[in-house]
Design a protein around this motif. Structure first.
Motif, PDB file in Angstrom:
ATOM      1  N   MET A   1       9.990  -4.379  -1.675  1.00  0.00           N
ATOM      2  CA  MET A   1       9.006  -4.674  -0.483  1.00  0.00           C
ATOM      3  C   MET A   1       9.456  -4.158   0.775  1.00  0.00           C
ATOM      4  O   MET A   1      10.606  -4.040   1.242  1.00  0.00           O
ATOM      5  N   GLY A   2       8.615  -3.421   1.409  1.00  0.00           N
ATOM      6  CA  GLY A   2       9.173  -2.673   2.753  1.00  0.00           C
ATOM      7  C   GLY A   2       8.010  -2.438   3.704  1.00  0.00           C
ATOM      8  O   GLY A   2       6.717  -2.625   3.527  1.00  0.00           O
ATOM      9  N   TRP A   3       8.402  -1.527   4.575  1.00  0.00           N
ATOM     10  CA  TRP A   3       7.294  -1.350   5.823  1.00  0.00           C
ATOM     11  C   TRP A   3       6.459  -0.269   5.248  1.00  0.00           C
ATOM     12  O   TRP A   3       5.133  -0.292   5.653  1.00  0.00           O
ATOM     13  N   ALA A   4       6.535   0.244   4.149  1.00  0.00           N
ATOM     14  CA  ALA A   4       5.700   1.385   3.481  1.00  0.00           C
ATOM     15  C   ALA A   4       5.060   0.968   2.453  1.00  0.00           C
ATOM     16  O   ALA A   4       4.106   1.513   1.761  1.00  0.00           O
ATOM     17  N   SER A   5       5.005  -0.490   2.032  1.00  0.00           N
ATOM     18  CA  SER A   5       4.427  -0.963   0.811  1.00  0.00           C
ATOM     19  C   SER A   5       3.023  -0.815   0.914  1.00  0.00           C
ATOM     20  O   SER A   5       2.584  -0.798  -0.283  1.00  0.00           O
ATOM     21  N   ARG A   6       2.420  -1.058   1.702  1.00  0.00           N
ATOM     22  CA  ARG A   6       0.935  -1.260   2.025  1.00  0.00           C
ATOM     23  C   ARG A   6       0.477   0.015   1.809  1.00  0.00           C
ATOM     24  O   ARG A   6      -0.755   0.306   1.242  1.00  0.00           O
ATOM     25  N   ARG A   7       1.202   1.189   2.168  1.00  0.00           N
ATOM     26  CA  ARG A   7       0.673   2.377   2.041  1.00  0.00           C
ATOM     27  C   ARG A   7       1.011   3.152   0.655  1.00  0.00           C
ATOM     28  O   ARG A   7       0.202   3.905   0.235  1.00  0.00           O
ATOM     29  N   TYR A   8       2.104   2.920   0.081  1.00  0.00           N
ATOM     30  CA  TYR A   8       2.656   3.626  -1.018  1.00  0.00           C
ATOM     31  C   TYR A   8       3.020   2.479  -2.197  1.00  0.00           C
ATOM     32  O   TYR A   8       3.374   3.081  -3.188  1.00  0.00           O
ATOM     33  N   GLY A   9       2.783   1.324  -2.123  1.00  0.00           N
ATOM     34  CA  GLY A   9       3.193   0.635  -2.954  1.00  0.00           C
ATOM     35  C   GLY A   9       4.665   0.118  -2.890  1.00  0.00           C
ATOM     36  O   GLY A   9       5.254   0.380  -1.940  1.00  0.00           O
ATOM     37  N   LEU A  10       4.818  -0.751  -3.993  1.00  0.00           N
ATOM     38  CA  LEU A  10       6.489  -1.352  -3.630  1.00  0.00           C
ATOM     39  C   LEU A  10       7.217  -0.121  -4.110  1.00  0.00           C
ATOM     40  O   LEU A  10       6.908   0.686  -4.867  1.00  0.00           O
ATOM     41  N   THR A  11       8.546  -0.305  -4.132  1.00  0.00           N
ATOM     42  CA  THR A  11       9.562   0.707  -4.378  1.00  0.00           C
ATOM     43  C   THR A  11       9.532   0.832  -5.943  1.00  0.00           C
ATOM     44  O   THR A  11       9.742   2.025  -6.398  1.00  0.00           O
TER      45      THR A  11
END
Length: 300
Positions: A1-11
């Motif tokens: 999970m990270g700062w870009a998860s809502r945009r690009y999904g989980l790692t």
């Protein structure tokens, strides 16, 4: 999970394949088309199945981001959290947010990764959740945001964590949060939560990860320096985690649980998913070589 998860999904949603050395010394390449069950399992199942020696990821473009950071005094935390909950609903995927509460106050970090012309309109309401908010908006390199807690969690510092998923930030959860944080054992002990869903790409399925239906992920985390404080800090983490889990969804994120063992894993995945992971474990690591983790034990 990270700062870009809502945009690009989980790692793990950007993982295309991985090379794994098994307990028996074999080398396996796993992907959607090669060893697909293992590929399902490593994306959420942790290090239970082998040692990953190579990853292949799908990359994503991410330019400059706009970050709003505001602090609210402890007296305004209830009002600020209730307003945050209401304003966070329905935000687009270019938006994400994290809040951190300590005994002295509340920090809000709101991030916009889309068209910068829209950033002020999207983020500024989170600087006006209560009258006492102090902070600003600024354009930052992504790595600056990623490294902002490096000193807080510097090597040799001690910490303990318990977390869980919320479908929403209820008034009851806010009450429990405020009660616990007022009794925090050290100034750096904190309670944090991050928005996860509300239309985000985190809702995609097809992996062992638990929590895709959650709107928030929360974390109770005492942080301290003196070993003499171990018992009271860990006790606070466990008590706070138990209190906040009352309002949590079923399932958990194993990586953020300081306690290890089979019970933690079973609670995180639920019985059906855990059994599927256990069958995979039995095939790849029947003697449980990879056990120093939130362990999935082989079937007997």
């Amino acid at each position: 999970m990270g700062w870009a998860s809502r945009r690009y999904g989980l790692t793990i949603d950007s993982l295309l394949g991985a090379e794994i050395v098994t307990a028996a010394g074999g080398i396996i390449w796993t992907s959607v088309t090669s060893e697909p069950e293992l590929f399902w399992g490593i994306r959420g199942g942790g290090g239970n199945f082998g040692v990953v020696t190579r990853f292949k990821f799908r990359m994503h473009p991410l330019g400059s981001i706009v970050v709003g950071q505001w602090n609210y005094p402890a007296a305004d935390m209830r009002q600020a959290l209730q307003a945050l909950r209401d304003r966070a609903h329905g935000q687009p995927r270019d938006f994400t947010l994290n809040f951190t509460a300590t005994a002295t106050g509340l920090n809000i970090t709101a991030v916009w990764s889309g068209d910068t012309a829209l950033a002020h309109t999207a983020l500024s309401p989170f600087g006006a959740l209560a009258d006492g908010g102090i902070g600003s908006l600024e354009k930052l390199p992504y790595i600056s945001l990623q490294s902002r807690n490096d000193e807080h969690f510097a090597w040799s510092r001690r910490c303990y964590c318990k977390g869980g998923f919320w479908s929403d930030v209820t008034d009851e959860a806010i009450d429990a949060l405020l009660l616990s944080i007022a009794d925090a054992p050290t100034p750096d002990s904190e309670f944090g939560a991050a928005i996860r869903r509300s239309g985000s790409r985190c809702s995609r399925r097809g992996s062992a990860y638990t929590g895709r239906g959650a709107s928030y992920y929360w974390l109770a985390e005492p942080v301290w320096d003196d070993a003499a404080d171990d018992d009271r800090c860990i006790a606070w983490g466990r008590i706070t985690g138990k209190s906040l889990s009352t309002f949590s969804m079923a399932g958990n994120y194993v990586k953020e649980q300081a306690d290890a063992g089979t019970v933690v894993a079973l609670d995180a995945y639920g019985p059906e998913k855990y059994q599927r992971l256990a069958r995979l474990k039995t095939r790849l690591d029947p003697h449980n070589m990879f056990r120093l983790n939130q362990n999935i034990t082989p079937l007997t």
